[in-house]
Write an enzyme that holds these catalytic residues in place. Structure first.
Site, mmCIF file in Angstrom:
data_model
loop_
_atom_site.group_PDB
_atom_site.id
_atom_site.type_symbol
_atom_site.label_atom_id
_atom_site.label_comp_id
_atom_site.label_asym_id
_atom_site.label_seq_id
_atom_site.Cartn_x
_atom_site.Cartn_y
_atom_site.Cartn_z
ATOM 1 N N HIS A 15 0.739 -1.340 0.094
ATOM 2 C CA HIS A 15 -0.072 0.009 0.041
ATOM 3 C C HIS A 15 0.917 1.091 -0.025
ATOM 4 C CE1 HIS A 15 0.567 0.659 4.353
ATOM 5 N NE2 HIS A 15 0.559 -0.665 4.417
ATOM 6 N N ASP A 46 -0.439 4.143 1.122
ATOM 7 C CA ASP A 46 -0.716 5.268 2.066
ATOM 8 C C ASP A 46 0.013 4.928 3.467
ATOM 9 O OD1 ASP A 46 -2.287 2.843 2.018
ATOM 10 O OD2 ASP A 46 -3.873 3.952 3.625
ATOM 11 N N ASP A 97 6.282 0.702 6.985
ATOM 12 C CA ASP A 97 5.005 0.436 6.647
ATOM 13 C C ASP A 97 4.337 1.622 5.721
ATOM 14 O OD1 ASP A 97 2.531 -0.610 6.657
ATOM 15 O OD2 ASP A 97 1.682 0.397 8.723
ATOM 16 N N GLU A 153 -5.224 1.411 2.537
ATOM 17 C CA GLU A 153 -5.035 0.274 3.246
ATOM 18 C C GLU A 153 -5.175 0.438 4.907
ATOM 19 O OE1 GLU A 153 -3.321 -2.921 5.642
ATOM 20 O OE2 GLU A 153 -2.695 -0.844 5.512
ATOM 21 N N GLU A 154 -4.636 1.699 5.334
ATOM 22 C CA GLU A 154 -4.712 1.925 6.565
ATOM 23 C C GLU A 154 -5.897 2.339 7.132
ATOM 24 O OE1 GLU A 154 -2.147 1.455 8.331
ATOM 25 O OE2 GLU A 154 -0.231 1.771 7.391
ATOM 26 N N GLU A 168 4.146 -6.319 3.971
ATOM 27 C CA GLU A 168 3.958 -5.508 5.167
ATOM 28 C C GLU A 168 5.277 -5.953 6.188
ATOM 29 O OE1 GLU A 168 1.702 -3.541 6.139
ATOM 30 O OE2 GLU A 168 -0.009 -3.636 4.976
ATOM 31 N N HIS A 200 3.851 2.821 12.382
ATOM 32 C CA HIS A 200 2.950 3.881 12.996
ATOM 33 C C HIS A 200 3.484 4.786 14.086
ATOM 34 C CE1 HIS A 200 -0.819 1.105 11.433
ATOM 35 N NE2 HIS A 200 0.309 1.240 10.479
#
Ligand SMILES: [Zn+2]
Length: 395
Positions: A82, A84, A114, A146-147, A175, A369
């Site tokens: 992903h 985003d 990530d 995705e997030e 991931e 994150h």
């Protein structure tokens, strides 16, 4: 800043690091359009003679990008990730999160682990893919949103038959797993609940309907379900070996001397693969409808409880006899595998497209994150070896 690695040689190629620098410079927090980044990747591929296809979301402000390198009329492999990232709002960063900073063998920046690191390596390896006599294609699938619930990739997977006319053998979802081979993850379903009561002065409480009280009863029901989950079924290969239910956010009421009119909360189920969330969703709904609402409506028919499924992502559990597992281990150069509680796009590749999937990618979920997110350069190097071996396999 300069790299200071123990081995003396840079563990990741300059190409991977340079591309990661460019990818990190785009603020692709999920709330933003990812089109500027997609356009950059499109150009990068086009400059090397690779055509790519955008698959837009219904708003037209975001897109997935799909590209195929090698013979499209053969069954190949998907490298999926992903574009985003989660926001940096409220996080205390030591450096600009959208500028790649290299220090002590680590690369700092939002999305480094990530999962722009994986995207960067996949792109850096495109020239090698083009030079190799590929007998099977390698597909790149770069998604959005995705997030916020694995939203974007669904639009691409709806069109998988056009994008990959021959069904892929397997998909590798990059991931951050520290390059460990993940063969299963749980499904995740999250819900928003709005409880509407009847406000009255708190001195007249029995004449009102207390939205917080009824929300609390429903939350205890969810906790009761979680307690039963803890008793089994179990799958010890998971880090958390049981399904879980959890309430994460609640708001309600205005002041102490008014019976609260509304209370909202959010809860989730994370189910072991093969166990349906539906039974438990139904249990929560029928408790609200058959037990709580009659008591509320007896005082005021305008009161009630609305439960909305906000997002659902299926789990997946690759058959341990499947050839894709030993292959992924050979590519990753390790012999172990694991199952995890967090959701990824792998469940959608399996359920929407029927493509066997493995989650394996550089960087640690520990850094995802977080403020000062980083990826070890050595992790990028390990991912480069993974793709080198994949290219060999495809020749
Ligand atoms: Zn991710």
């Amino acid at each position: 800043m300069t790299s200071n690695t123990t081995a003396g040689t840079r563990p990741a190629s300059a190409a991977s690091v340079d591309i990661l620098r460019d990818l990190v410079s785009f603020d692709t927090t999920s709330r933003n359009s990812n089109i500027p980044l997609i356009a950059w990747v499109e150009d990068y591929l086009a400059n090397r003679g690779v055509r790519s296809t955008r698959v837009y979301d219904p708003t037209g402000t975001k897109a997935n990008l799909w590209a195929t390198i090698g013979p499209a009329d053969q069954a190949g492999y998907v490298l999926s990730g992903h574009t985003d990232t989660v926001p940096v709002d409220g996080q205390d960063w030591a450096s600009d999160p959208f500028r790649l900073v290299e220090h002590d063998g680590r690369l700092y920046g939002r999305g480094t682990t990530d999962m722009k690191g994986f995207l960067a390596v996949a792109l850096a390896k495109v020239p090698d893919m083009l030079q190799a006599p590929l007998k099977r294609p390698i597909h790149l699938c770069f998604s959005h949103d995705e997030e916020i619930g694995c939203i974007g990739v669904r639009y691409a997977l709806e069109r998988i038959g056009d994008l990959a006319p021959v069904a892929p053998v397997a998909a590798f979802i990059g991931e951050p797993t520290s390059m460990q081979v993940i063969v299963a993850h749980k499904g995740k379903h999250n819900y928003r609940v709005v409880v509407t009561g009847k406000p009255v002065h708190s001195s007249l409480a029995p004449a009102g309907v207390n939205a917080i009280d009824y929300a609390a009863e429903l939350i205890l029901k969810i906790r009761d379900i979680n307690r039963r989950f803890a008793e089994g079924p179990r799958d010890e290969a998971f880090d958390i070996p049981v399904s879980t239910a959890h309430t994460g956010v609640i708001t309600g009421g205005t002041v102490l001397n008014i019976v609260p009119e509304t209370c909202e909360f959010a809860f989730e189920f994370r189910m072991l693969p093969g166990i349906s969330h539906q039974t438990f969703e139904d249990e929560v709904r029928s408790f609200a409808r058959d037990v709580l609402e009659p008591r509320m409506k007896a005082i005021d028919p305008a009161t009630g409880i609305v439960i909305e499924l906000v997002n659902g992502t299926p789990g997946f559990d690759t058959d341990l006899g499947s050839a894709v597992i030993p292959m992924a281990k050979a590519l990753a150069g390790r012999n172990d595998h694991a199952k995890v509680a967090y959701g990824t796009e792998a469940g959608l590749f399996v359920h929407m497209a029927g493509v066997p999937s493995i989650v394996v990618g550089p960087g640690s979920i520990e850094q995802a994150h977080r403020p000062d997110e980083f990826i070890e350069m050595a992790e990028l190097g390990r991912c480069e070896r993974f793709i080198d071996r994949l290219i060999e396999r495809c020749c």
